[in-house]
Design a protein around this motif. Sequence first.
Motif, PDB file in Angstrom:
ATOM      1  N   PHE A   1      73.003 -10.965  98.788  1.00 49.41           N
ATOM      2  CA  PHE A   1      72.769  -9.643  96.690  1.00 49.41           C
ATOM      3  C   PHE A   1      73.844  -9.047  97.572  1.00 49.41           C
ATOM      4  O   PHE A   1      74.370  -8.677  96.789  1.00 49.41           O
ATOM      5  CB  PHE A   1      70.886  -9.604  97.192  1.00 49.41           C
ATOM      6  CG  PHE A   1      69.821 -10.622  97.031  1.00 49.41           C
ATOM      7  CD1 PHE A   1      69.883 -11.679  95.888  1.00 49.41           C
ATOM      8  CD2 PHE A   1      69.139 -10.011  97.547  1.00 49.41           C
ATOM      9  CE1 PHE A   1      69.431 -12.348  95.918  1.00 49.41           C
ATOM     10  CE2 PHE A   1      68.311 -11.321  97.637  1.00 49.41           C
ATOM     11  CZ  PHE A   1      68.316 -12.285  96.728  1.00 49.41           C
ATOM     12  N   THR A   2      74.265  -8.738  98.831  1.00 46.20           N
ATOM     13  CA  THR A   2      74.881  -7.544  98.287  1.00 46.20           C
ATOM     14  C   THR A   2      76.557  -8.127  98.044  1.00 46.20           C
ATOM     15  O   THR A   2      77.449  -7.684  97.348  1.00 46.20           O
ATOM     16  CB  THR A   2      75.946  -6.824  99.847  1.00 46.20           C
ATOM     17  OG1 THR A   2      73.995  -7.038 100.571  1.00 46.20           O
ATOM     18  CG2 THR A   2      76.316  -6.267  99.491  1.00 46.20           C
ATOM     19  N   THR A   3      76.423  -9.353  98.634  1.00 44.20           N
ATOM     20  CA  THR A   3      77.391 -10.030  98.270  1.00 44.20           C
ATOM     21  C   THR A   3      77.756 -10.803  96.816  1.00 44.20           C
ATOM     22  O   THR A   3      78.950 -10.369  95.996  1.00 44.20           O
ATOM     23  CB  THR A   3      78.083 -11.325  98.838  1.00 44.20           C
ATOM     24  OG1 THR A   3      77.411 -11.359  99.874  1.00 44.20           O
ATOM     25  CG2 THR A   3      79.683 -12.141  98.758  1.00 44.20           C
ATOM     26  N   SER A   4      76.975 -11.113  96.006  1.00 44.03           N
ATOM     27  CA  SER A   4      76.405 -10.928  94.936  1.00 44.03           C
ATOM     28  C   SER A   4      77.676  -9.771  94.009  1.00 44.03           C
ATOM     29  O   SER A   4      78.268 -10.085  92.752  1.00 44.03           O
ATOM     30  CB  SER A   4      75.215 -11.452  94.349  1.00 44.03           C
ATOM     31  OG  SER A   4      74.674 -12.572  94.941  1.00 44.03           O
ATOM     32  N   ALA A   5      77.209  -8.855  94.371  1.00 49.15           N
ATOM     33  CA  ALA A   5      76.926  -8.086  93.510  1.00 49.15           C
ATOM     34  C   ALA A   5      78.491  -7.416  93.622  1.00 49.15           C
ATOM     35  O   ALA A   5      79.017  -6.743  92.586  1.00 49.15           O
ATOM     36  CB  ALA A   5      76.324  -6.209  94.104  1.00 49.15           C
ATOM     37  N   LEU A   6      78.804  -7.824  94.789  1.00 42.29           N
ATOM     38  CA  LEU A   6      80.543  -7.450  95.394  1.00 42.29           C
ATOM     39  C   LEU A   6      81.930  -8.747  94.604  1.00 42.29           C
ATOM     40  O   LEU A   6      82.774  -7.706  93.965  1.00 42.29           O
ATOM     41  CB  LEU A   6      80.428  -7.161  96.570  1.00 42.29           C
ATOM     42  CG  LEU A   6      80.366  -6.106  97.613  1.00 42.29           C
ATOM     43  CD1 LEU A   6      80.499  -6.259  98.841  1.00 42.29           C
ATOM     44  CD2 LEU A   6      80.206  -4.769  96.892  1.00 42.29           C
ATOM     45  N   MET A   7      80.872  -9.345  94.265  1.00 40.52           N
ATOM     46  CA  MET A   7      82.029 -10.578  93.677  1.00 40.52           C
ATOM     47  C   MET A   7      82.327  -9.481  91.874  1.00 40.52           C
ATOM     48  O   MET A   7      83.715 -10.507  91.825  1.00 40.52           O
ATOM     49  CB  MET A   7      81.092 -11.625  92.817  1.00 40.52           C
ATOM     50  CG  MET A   7      81.599 -12.364  91.893  1.00 40.52           C
ATOM     51  SD  MET A   7      81.970 -13.300  93.132  1.00 40.52           S
ATOM     52  CE  MET A   7      83.396 -14.078  92.102  1.00 40.52           C
TER      53      MET A   7
ATOM     54  N   VAL B   1      75.677 -23.294  86.935  1.00 44.61           N
ATOM     55  CA  VAL B   1      75.486 -22.931  88.765  1.00 44.61           C
ATOM     56  C   VAL B   1      76.460 -22.258  89.307  1.00 44.61           C
ATOM     57  O   VAL B   1      75.429 -21.644  89.880  1.00 44.61           O
ATOM     58  CB  VAL B   1      75.688 -24.726  89.452  1.00 44.61           C
ATOM     59  CG1 VAL B   1      76.600 -24.573  90.597  1.00 44.61           C
ATOM     60  CG2 VAL B   1      75.310 -25.581  88.523  1.00 44.61           C
ATOM     61  N   PHE B   2      77.198 -21.896  88.887  1.00 39.85           N
ATOM     62  CA  PHE B   2      77.606 -20.329  89.828  1.00 39.85           C
ATOM     63  C   PHE B   2      77.418 -19.054  88.801  1.00 39.85           C
ATOM     64  O   PHE B   2      77.002 -18.764  90.160  1.00 39.85           O
ATOM     65  CB  PHE B   2      79.714 -20.262  89.574  1.00 39.85           C
ATOM     66  CG  PHE B   2      80.113 -21.473  90.125  1.00 39.85           C
ATOM     67  CD1 PHE B   2      80.053 -21.079  91.380  1.00 39.85           C
ATOM     68  CD2 PHE B   2      81.182 -22.775  90.060  1.00 39.85           C
ATOM     69  CE1 PHE B   2      80.742 -22.039  92.585  1.00 39.85           C
ATOM     70  CE2 PHE B   2      81.410 -23.652  90.308  1.00 39.85           C
ATOM     71  CZ  PHE B   2      81.337 -23.161  92.444  1.00 39.85           C
ATOM     72  N   ALA B   3      77.453 -19.689  88.124  1.00 39.39           N
ATOM     73  CA  ALA B   3      76.981 -17.626  87.275  1.00 39.39           C
ATOM     74  C   ALA B   3      75.838 -17.609  87.735  1.00 39.39           C
ATOM     75  O   ALA B   3      75.432 -16.167  87.934  1.00 39.39           O
ATOM     76  CB  ALA B   3      76.836 -18.173  85.918  1.00 39.39           C
ATOM     77  N   THR B   4      74.672 -18.242  87.159  1.00 38.75           N
ATOM     78  CA  THR B   4      73.108 -17.756  87.282  1.00 38.75           C
ATOM     79  C   THR B   4      72.855 -16.818  89.110  1.00 38.75           C
ATOM     80  O   THR B   4      72.208 -16.500  88.781  1.00 38.75           O
ATOM     81  CB  THR B   4      72.234 -18.867  86.945  1.00 38.75           C
ATOM     82  OG1 THR B   4      72.583 -19.086  85.695  1.00 38.75           O
ATOM     83  CG2 THR B   4      70.828 -19.189  86.791  1.00 38.75           C
ATOM     84  N   PRO B   5      72.833 -18.017  89.397  1.00 38.53           N
ATOM     85  CA  PRO B   5      72.257 -17.577  91.431  1.00 38.53           C
ATOM     86  C   PRO B   5      73.251 -16.023  91.496  1.00 38.53           C
ATOM     87  O   PRO B   5      72.880 -14.885  91.881  1.00 38.53           O
ATOM     88  CB  PRO B   5      72.987 -18.406  92.137  1.00 38.53           C
ATOM     89  CG  PRO B   5      73.672 -19.502  91.583  1.00 38.53           C
ATOM     90  CD  PRO B   5      73.524 -19.288  90.171  1.00 38.53           C
ATOM     91  N   ILE B   6      75.100 -15.916  90.785  1.00 38.42           N
ATOM     92  CA  ILE B   6      74.983 -14.696  91.785  1.00 38.42           C
ATOM     93  C   ILE B   6      74.779 -13.631  90.814  1.00 38.42           C
ATOM     94  O   ILE B   6      75.124 -12.869  90.739  1.00 38.42           O
ATOM     95  CB  ILE B   6      76.668 -15.003  91.059  1.00 38.42           C
ATOM     96  CG1 ILE B   6      77.218 -16.076  93.206  1.00 38.42           C
ATOM     97  CG2 ILE B   6      77.480 -13.750  91.711  1.00 38.42           C
ATOM     98  CD1 ILE B   6      78.427 -16.699  92.516  1.00 38.42           C
ATOM     99  N   GLY B   7      75.103 -13.751  89.796  1.00 36.56           N
ATOM    100  CA  GLY B   7      74.681 -12.628  88.229  1.00 36.56           C
ATOM    101  C   GLY B   7      73.137 -12.382  88.737  1.00 36.56           C
ATOM    102  O   GLY B   7      72.861 -11.114  88.269  1.00 36.56           O
ATOM    103  N   VAL B   8      72.423 -13.319  89.124  1.00 29.14           N
ATOM    104  CA  VAL B   8      70.738 -12.930  89.249  1.00 29.14           C
ATOM    105  C   VAL B   8      70.521 -11.646  90.438  1.00 29.14           C
ATOM    106  O   VAL B   8      70.090 -10.828  90.398  1.00 29.14           O
ATOM    107  CB  VAL B   8      69.927 -13.986  89.127  1.00 29.14           C
ATOM    108  CG1 VAL B   8      68.656 -13.322  89.744  1.00 29.14           C
ATOM    109  CG2 VAL B   8      69.741 -14.296  87.889  1.00 29.14           C
TER     110      VAL B   8
END
Lengths: 300, 290
Positions: free
Chosen positions: A18-24, B80-87
């Motif tokens: 989750f942290t990595t996603s947010a840093l994206m 496929v990329f945006a949903t998991p990373i955005g969520v």
Amino acid sequence: MNSRAKIRLGENVAHHIFTTSALMQIFAVFSITLYMVAKGAPAFIKVGVPELLFGTQWQPTAESPSYGILFIILSSIVGTGASVLLGVPVGLLTAVFLTEVSDKRLSRLVKPAIELLAAIPSVIYGLLGLMLLNPVMYRLEKLIFSNSTGHQFTGGSNLISAVIVLAIMILPTVVNVSVSSLEAVSPNLRASSLALGASKIQTVFKVTIPAAKSGILTGVVLGIGRALGEAMAINMVAGGSVNFPLPFNSVRFLTTQLVSEMGYAEGLHRQVLFSVGLVLYIFIMLVNLTLLRLRRKETE
Amino acid sequence: MSSLTNKKRRPMDVLLYFLIYLCAIFSVLLLGAIIIYVFMKGKNSLSFAFLTSVTSVLRGTVGIAGNIVNTLLIILVSMVFATPIGVGAAIYLNEYAAKGRLVSLIEFATETLSGIPSIIFGLFGMMFFGQTLGLGYSLLTGSLTLFLMVLPLITRNTQEALKSVPDGYRQGAIGLGAGKWHVIRTILLPSAMPGIITGAILAIGRIVGESAALIFTAGSAKGLPKTISALFSKLFHSGGTMTVQLYLSATSEGDFDTAFAIALVLLIIVFVINQGTKRIAEKFDVTRKK
């Protein structure tokens, strides 16, 4: 591995993902900025900052090419300004209608109409402008410039067409933001004004709108951002040559310059286009920062 | 004579009422005109064959099947990329992060990202994914570009949805001894699902309508892959979506019949998406009275 350790591992892995996603998102903004500057700066050095920014000649494919983008910058500023002047009053009054004038039946038509207008792809606005606005503009042009020798006929692809299309495109943004800021005004304010004998219209324009001022301003700035960044629709209606932004001139904006020339430009011409992109990016960043400051003020 | 019971009508009021009604009716009339005009102009060219064939001078066919497949592929890969990373980003911001520097930096990045116009995303995608990563003009380059573009949309919608989940759910679950990830997976995500789906549908809507970010990243090829493997390798080749084809048809190709037929298809999609998000919002509205 016992089950408790497994669970703890799972918890840790989840936390890191989750942290990595947010840093994206930070990474994205950072690399976009980096690329825009790295690719846009070289032409400024090669052509020279004053020549590029304040030059009025755009002849990238001439024998001795000149790369002045002043008219392009001015077109973007004038086009955005004019579309905001046109779109904001209409948007604000529509918002007043939705929040202050309680006509339920018409509201039930207006609200979904605004939502759908916001969702229509920009190429469709461009197509409609091309088919409906440009012919009207051409007729006007023939009427106004029938005796003029200096005017270059555009067939109706001009600044006015672009401004009208932009004004329509920013309308939903202005309406939505204004509606939520008008709704946030305390009913007590309205009631006090009405109790003092003000008419409903006086209350709206002297009390409610001033109280919602900062929210409405946010809507205006958002509209400016949208108008500045719009590319495809206005590329279809504004014509294809770089000119001083007069109403009946065919003009190029920062965005449409990129759309129409990036496909074939080479060498320094291409680098100058990246500089155009950088100028656009700087404008957008200024708009974004203003927006951020406005929002912060609102929450305080 | 003006008195309390005898209200005076101010001429200014009448004028402003007139203007307010005029503006409100304008948007309705505008939308009506757009729909009717596009329908009249597009209905004759729109047919089953138009949707299932590819434009070819040799065979004398006109169609957008290739563009539809390209659009679907781009939607699929970007989501496929945006949903998991955005969520995931929303979960981090709402459930893990303590208010501080990092959170305000991430929120600033999300705000900025959503304010960047699509043409800039297009330029960046062309330079970064196309040139630096060597993907060239391809559906993959286009998808990755749009992934960045819709990321803030999904994050923000998920955040809103997570905020509306009552704190008691979290406290209750943690009080029973559940770990954070366990709570997220079994309680928070299911409760926030309508918001997440709404965000995803809105993102799909943006992808369908996007053109400026794709013209320099995904290109404009309109061929239709014949086999399943060709469908996958298509990701590494150029392909134009419906909007890009509309733009080309209306400008360089000068084929307005095709342009209006695509415009009609796009309007229908926009309408379906709009209704879909509304239904979801209504169905899962917790404040709604039964």
